[in-house]
Each structure stands twice: as structure tokens, then as C-alpha cells.
Design a protein around this motif. Structure first.
Motif, PDB file in Angstrom:
ATOM      1  N   ALA A  80      -0.963   3.942  -1.518  1.00  0.00           N
ATOM      2  CA  ALA A  80      -1.340   3.169  -0.328  1.00  0.00           C
ATOM      3  C   ALA A  80      -2.448   2.167  -0.657  1.00  0.00           C
ATOM      4  O   ALA A  80      -2.374   1.001  -0.254  1.00  0.00           O
ATOM      5  CB  ALA A  80      -1.797   4.107   0.787  1.00  0.00           C
ATOM      6  N   PHE A  81      -3.451   2.586  -1.408  1.00  0.00           N
ATOM      7  CA  PHE A  81      -4.533   1.672  -1.789  1.00  0.00           C
ATOM      8  C   PHE A  81      -4.004   0.568  -2.691  1.00  0.00           C
ATOM      9  O   PHE A  81      -4.428  -0.594  -2.584  1.00  0.00           O
ATOM     10  CB  PHE A  81      -5.688   2.421  -2.467  1.00  0.00           C
ATOM     11  N   ALA A  82      -3.081   0.881  -3.580  1.00  0.00           N
ATOM     12  CA  ALA A  82      -2.504  -0.129  -4.456  1.00  0.00           C
ATOM     13  C   ALA A  82      -1.731  -1.174  -3.653  1.00  0.00           C
ATOM     14  O   ALA A  82      -1.796  -2.377  -3.964  1.00  0.00           O
ATOM     15  CB  ALA A  82      -1.600   0.524  -5.497  1.00  0.00           C
ATOM     16  N   GLN A  83      -1.035  -0.759  -2.631  1.00  0.00           N
ATOM     17  CA  GLN A  83      -0.318  -1.703  -1.785  1.00  0.00           C
ATOM     18  C   GLN A  83      -1.279  -2.625  -1.041  1.00  0.00           C
ATOM     19  O   GLN A  83      -1.044  -3.832  -0.946  1.00  0.00           O
ATOM     20  CB  GLN A  83       0.574  -0.963  -0.778  1.00  0.00           C
ATOM     21  N   VAL A  84      -2.360  -2.074  -0.526  1.00  0.00           N
ATOM     22  CA  VAL A  84      -3.357  -2.891   0.173  1.00  0.00           C
ATOM     23  C   VAL A  84      -3.984  -3.876  -0.792  1.00  0.00           C
ATOM     24  O   VAL A  84      -4.143  -5.063  -0.493  1.00  0.00           O
ATOM     25  CB  VAL A  84      -4.439  -1.996   0.833  1.00  0.00           C
ATOM     26  N   GLU A  85      -4.325  -3.406  -1.969  1.00  0.00           N
ATOM     27  CA  GLU A  85      -4.944  -4.273  -2.976  1.00  0.00           C
ATOM     28  C   GLU A  85      -4.006  -5.394  -3.395  1.00  0.00           C
ATOM     29  O   GLU A  85      -4.418  -6.533  -3.592  1.00  0.00           O
ATOM     30  CB  GLU A  85      -5.350  -3.436  -4.178  1.00  0.00           C
ATOM     31  N   ALA A  86      -2.717  -5.092  -3.526  1.00  0.00           N
ATOM     32  CA  ALA A  86      -1.729  -6.102  -3.932  1.00  0.00           C
ATOM     33  C   ALA A  86      -1.562  -7.180  -2.864  1.00  0.00           C
ATOM     34  O   ALA A  86      -1.206  -8.314  -3.186  1.00  0.00           O
ATOM     35  CB  ALA A  86      -0.399  -5.434  -4.223  1.00  0.00           C
TER      36      ALA A  86
END
Length: 75
Positions: free
Chosen positions: A67-73
Motif C-alpha cells: 500500500a505504501f509503495a502504491q502511494v509513493e508511486a
């Protein structure tokens, strides 16, 4: 066991019992579980297996990381 109101049906899966949002239906469902030890044990085992498979610490950490990786992307 839960009632069919709100989003309970999304969180509570078979073989758990879903009853109408009605005091008598809830009481009947509870009495059915209280009077059947094997059913309680079977439902409990299924629920525990699901929780261990879907909600253990490593699974939750991996999901949070995704989830954090998606937000960061998206930034």
C-alpha cells in the motif's frame, strides 16, 4: 455469527451464520450454536485458519508495504 446489516456480510464468511437483523433471528442463531458443540468447533477452526492465513503479522506487513509503495508511486 452476525446479522445481515451494514457490511457484516463482507467480513463474516461461511460457515459462519448470517441472520436477519431481528432479535428473534439472532436468538435462534445463538441457540443453534450453543446447542451444537461440533458446529461451534468446526466454525471456530475455519475462522482461525482464515485469520492465520490472511491476518498474520508477516502478511499484514507485506500488505502495508504494498500500500505504501502504491502511494509513493503515485507521487
Amino acid at each position: 455469527m452476525t446479522t445481515r446489516c451494514g457490511t457484516n456480510d463482507e467480513a463474516v464468511h461461511a460457515p459462519n451464520l448470517l441472520v436477519d437483523d431481528d432479535p428473534e433471528a439472532l436468538a435462534d442463531g445463538l441457540l443453534a450454536f450453543l446447542s451444537d458443540r461440533a458446529r461451534r468447533a468446526g466454525v471456530g477452526a475455519v475462522n482461525r485458519a482464515r485469520m492465520v492465513a490472511e491476518h498474520d503479522l508477516s502478511t499484514q506487513c507485506a500488505r502495508m508495504g504494498e500500500a505504501f509503495a502504491q502511494v509513493e508511486a503515485q507521487q
